[in-house]
Write a protein that holds these residues in place. Sequence first.
Motif, PDB file in Angstrom:
ATOM      1  N   ASN A   1      16.723  28.986  40.398  1.00  0.00           N
ATOM      2  CA  ASN A   1      16.662  30.311  41.017  1.00  0.00           C
ATOM      3  C   ASN A   1      16.840  31.422  39.980  1.00  0.00           C
ATOM      4  O   ASN A   1      17.740  32.262  40.088  1.00  0.00           O
ATOM      5  N   PHE A   2      16.024  31.390  38.947  1.00  0.00           N
ATOM      6  CA  PHE A   2      15.992  32.472  37.966  1.00  0.00           C
ATOM      7  C   PHE A   2      14.574  32.571  37.434  1.00  0.00           C
ATOM      8  O   PHE A   2      13.766  31.644  37.582  1.00  0.00           O
ATOM      9  N   ASN A   3      14.245  33.696  36.815  1.00  0.00           N
ATOM     10  CA  ASN A   3      12.861  33.937  36.407  1.00  0.00           C
ATOM     11  C   ASN A   3      12.792  34.393  34.956  1.00  0.00           C
ATOM     12  O   ASN A   3      13.803  34.398  34.240  1.00  0.00           O
ATOM     13  N   SER A   4      11.611  34.806  34.542  1.00  0.00           N
ATOM     14  CA  SER A   4      11.385  35.224  33.156  1.00  0.00           C
ATOM     15  C   SER A   4      12.234  36.426  32.782  1.00  0.00           C
ATOM     16  O   SER A   4      12.738  36.518  31.649  1.00  0.00           O
ATOM     17  N   SER A   5      12.416  37.352  33.712  1.00  0.00           N
ATOM     18  CA  SER A   5      13.207  38.555  33.430  1.00  0.00           C
ATOM     19  C   SER A   5      14.655  38.199  33.134  1.00  0.00           C
ATOM     20  O   SER A   5      15.280  38.799  32.247  1.00  0.00           O
ATOM     21  N   ASP A   6      15.200  37.238  33.862  1.00  0.00           N
ATOM     22  CA  ASP A   6      16.584  36.814  33.624  1.00  0.00           C
ATOM     23  C   ASP A   6      16.735  36.215  32.228  1.00  0.00           C
ATOM     24  O   ASP A   6      17.713  36.490  31.516  1.00  0.00           O
ATOM     25  N   ILE A   7      15.772  35.404  31.830  1.00  0.00           N
ATOM     26  CA  ILE A   7      15.833  34.767  30.514  1.00  0.00           C
ATOM     27  C   ILE A   7      15.711  35.816  29.414  1.00  0.00           C
ATOM     28  O   ILE A   7      16.492  35.811  28.448  1.00  0.00           O
ATOM     29  N   LEU A   8      14.748  36.717  29.558  1.00  0.00           N
ATOM     30  CA  LEU A   8      14.540  37.748  28.547  1.00  0.00           C
ATOM     31  C   LEU A   8      15.742  38.672  28.445  1.00  0.00           C
ATOM     32  O   LEU A   8      16.133  39.090  27.344  1.00  0.00           O
ATOM     33  N   ARG A   9      16.352  38.992  29.574  1.00  0.00           N
ATOM     34  CA  ARG A   9      17.534  39.858  29.573  1.00  0.00           C
ATOM     35  C   ARG A   9      18.677  39.205  28.804  1.00  0.00           C
ATOM     36  O   ARG A   9      19.336  39.842  27.977  1.00  0.00           O
ATOM     37  N   GLN A  10      18.913  37.931  29.056  1.00  0.00           N
ATOM     38  CA  GLN A  10      19.961  37.207  28.347  1.00  0.00           C
ATOM     39  C   GLN A  10      19.666  37.128  26.853  1.00  0.00           C
ATOM     40  O   GLN A  10      20.559  37.259  26.021  1.00  0.00           O
ATOM     41  N   PHE A  11      18.403  36.905  26.527  1.00  0.00           N
ATOM     42  CA  PHE A  11      18.027  36.788  25.121  1.00  0.00           C
ATOM     43  C   PHE A  11      18.246  38.107  24.382  1.00  0.00           C
ATOM     44  O   PHE A  11      18.742  38.120  23.249  1.00  0.00           O
ATOM     45  N   LYS A  12      17.888  39.218  25.006  1.00  0.00           N
ATOM     46  CA  LYS A  12      18.068  40.524  24.379  1.00  0.00           C
ATOM     47  C   LYS A  12      19.544  40.825  24.151  1.00  0.00           C
ATOM     48  O   LYS A  12      19.923  41.364  23.103  1.00  0.00           O
ATOM     49  N   VAL A  13      20.375  40.497  25.133  1.00  0.00           N
ATOM     50  CA  VAL A  13      21.806  40.770  25.020  1.00  0.00           C
ATOM     51  C   VAL A  13      22.411  40.032  23.836  1.00  0.00           C
ATOM     52  O   VAL A  13      23.256  40.565  23.109  1.00  0.00           O
ATOM     53  N   HIS A  14      21.967  38.788  23.632  1.00  0.00           N
ATOM     54  CA  HIS A  14      22.572  37.948  22.590  1.00  0.00           C
ATOM     55  C   HIS A  14      21.735  37.888  21.312  1.00  0.00           C
ATOM     56  O   HIS A  14      22.002  37.055  20.440  1.00  0.00           O
ATOM     57  N   MET A  15      20.748  38.764  21.202  1.00  0.00           N
ATOM     58  CA  MET A  15      19.917  38.797  20.007  1.00  0.00           C
ATOM     59  C   MET A  15      20.724  38.942  18.711  1.00  0.00           C
ATOM     60  O   MET A  15      20.449  38.240  17.715  1.00  0.00           O
ATOM     61  N   PRO A  16      21.727  39.823  18.636  1.00  0.00           N
ATOM     62  CA  PRO A  16      22.520  39.916  17.399  1.00  0.00           C
ATOM     63  C   PRO A  16      23.182  38.596  17.015  1.00  0.00           C
ATOM     64  O   PRO A  16      23.281  38.269  15.823  1.00  0.00           O
ATOM     65  N   MET A  17      23.596  37.802  18.009  1.00  0.00           N
ATOM     66  CA  MET A  17      24.212  36.518  17.715  1.00  0.00           C
ATOM     67  C   MET A  17      23.192  35.563  17.095  1.00  0.00           C
ATOM     68  O   MET A  17      23.510  34.814  16.167  1.00  0.00           O
ATOM     69  N   TYR A  18      21.977  35.603  17.608  1.00  0.00           N
ATOM     70  CA  TYR A  18      20.920  34.751  17.051  1.00  0.00           C
ATOM     71  C   TYR A  18      20.658  35.106  15.588  1.00  0.00           C
ATOM     72  O   TYR A  18      20.507  34.217  14.738  1.00  0.00           O
ATOM     73  N   LEU A  19      20.584  36.386  15.303  1.00  0.00           N
ATOM     74  CA  LEU A  19      20.295  36.821  13.935  1.00  0.00           C
ATOM     75  C   LEU A  19      21.438  36.463  12.988  1.00  0.00           C
ATOM     76  O   LEU A  19      21.200  35.973  11.873  1.00  0.00           O
ATOM     77  N   ARG A  20      22.670  36.725  13.413  1.00  0.00           N
ATOM     78  CA  ARG A  20      23.816  36.391  12.553  1.00  0.00           C
ATOM     79  C   ARG A  20      23.905  34.890  12.305  1.00  0.00           C
ATOM     80  O   ARG A  20      24.161  34.445  11.174  1.00  0.00           O
TER      81      ARG A  20
END
Length: 305
Positions: A108-127
Motif C-alpha cells: 500500500n505505497f506508490n512511487s511518490s512515497d518511495i521518491l519522497r523517502q529517497f529525497k529526505v535521505h539523499m544526504p545520507m546516501y551521498l555521505r
Amino acid sequence: MELIDFEFRKERKLGEFVQDFINLLKIINRHLVAVLLKLLLIPISAVILLGYYISTQISLNTAYTSVDTVHVFMSFLVLGIGILLIALFAFGLGIEYFILLRNSKSLNFNSSDILRQFKVHMPMYLRFFLAMLVVGVLISIPAALAIMLSALIPFIGSFAMGVIFAMIGLWFFSAFMLYREGYYDLIDCFGSAFTMLKKKILEYGLASYIVSFIFQALLSIITIVPMAIVFLIAYNSLGYHDDFFASGIGRGIATFGGLFVVLLVIIYYLLSVISYGIIYETAKELQFGEDVFERIDKLGRETHA
C-alpha cells in the motif's frame, strides 16, 4: 490493501534464504516493477537516446582520426557513467522500497512515497557513498589478495571469488542499512555491520551468491538468448557490412541492445536489494533478538541525550 504473508524477522538457514527470496519475489514482482519504472523511465530514456547517438557515430568504413577516436571513446565513457548512475539511483530506490515494504508489510505505497523517502535521505546516501569509497580503498589490498588466492583453487576458484564479492557487497549494504535506519552513525556502521555478520558471514555470503547466481541465470535465459536470436535473424536477413550502423535497422538494433543492458543492470541491482535485505533482517534478528528495534531505538535516544 491486505498485508503480505511474509516474515522478515526470523532466523533462516541457507536453503531458506533462497526459498524466501523466491517467495517474496512472487508477491512483489509486479508492484516492484510498476512503482519503480515510473521513477526510472526518464533516466532510462536519456540513456537510450545517448546510445542511439553513439550508434550514429560508428562507421566501420571510416578511417578515424585521433580526434574522432577520442570523441567516440568519450561518448562510450559518458554512456557507461550514465548507466552506473542509473544503477545507483535504482539501488537507492530499491532500498527505500524494501524499507517501506518491511515496515508496512503491505503493498500500500506508490512511487511518490518511495521518491519522497529517497529525497529526505539523499544526504545520507551521498555521505555513505564517500565513506564507502574510503573503506573500499582500505580493504582493497586484503580483498584483492583473498580474491587472487581464491582464483588459484582448482575447479571452485570462480565460485569462491563470487562468494567473496557477495560478502563484501552484503557488508556494505548492511552497514548502510544500519546507518540509514539511524542505529549507528557513519563512523560506527561499518564495524557494527561486520560484528553483526561475522558469526555467519560465510553462510550469508554463500546464500547471497546462490541467489544472485539464480537470477543472473534466469535473466540470461529471458534476455540474452532472445537478443542473440534477434541479432542472428537481422544478420541473416540484412547482412553485416561496413555501413550496418549507418542504416536505420543497425541503429535500431544497437539502441535496442543498449536498452537491454540498462534494464539488466537495473533489475540486477533491484533484486540484489531484495536478497541482501532478507539476509540483513535475518542477521539483525540473530544478533539483537526480537526486540531489536525497541532496544536500538532506546540506545539511540540515550546516546543523543
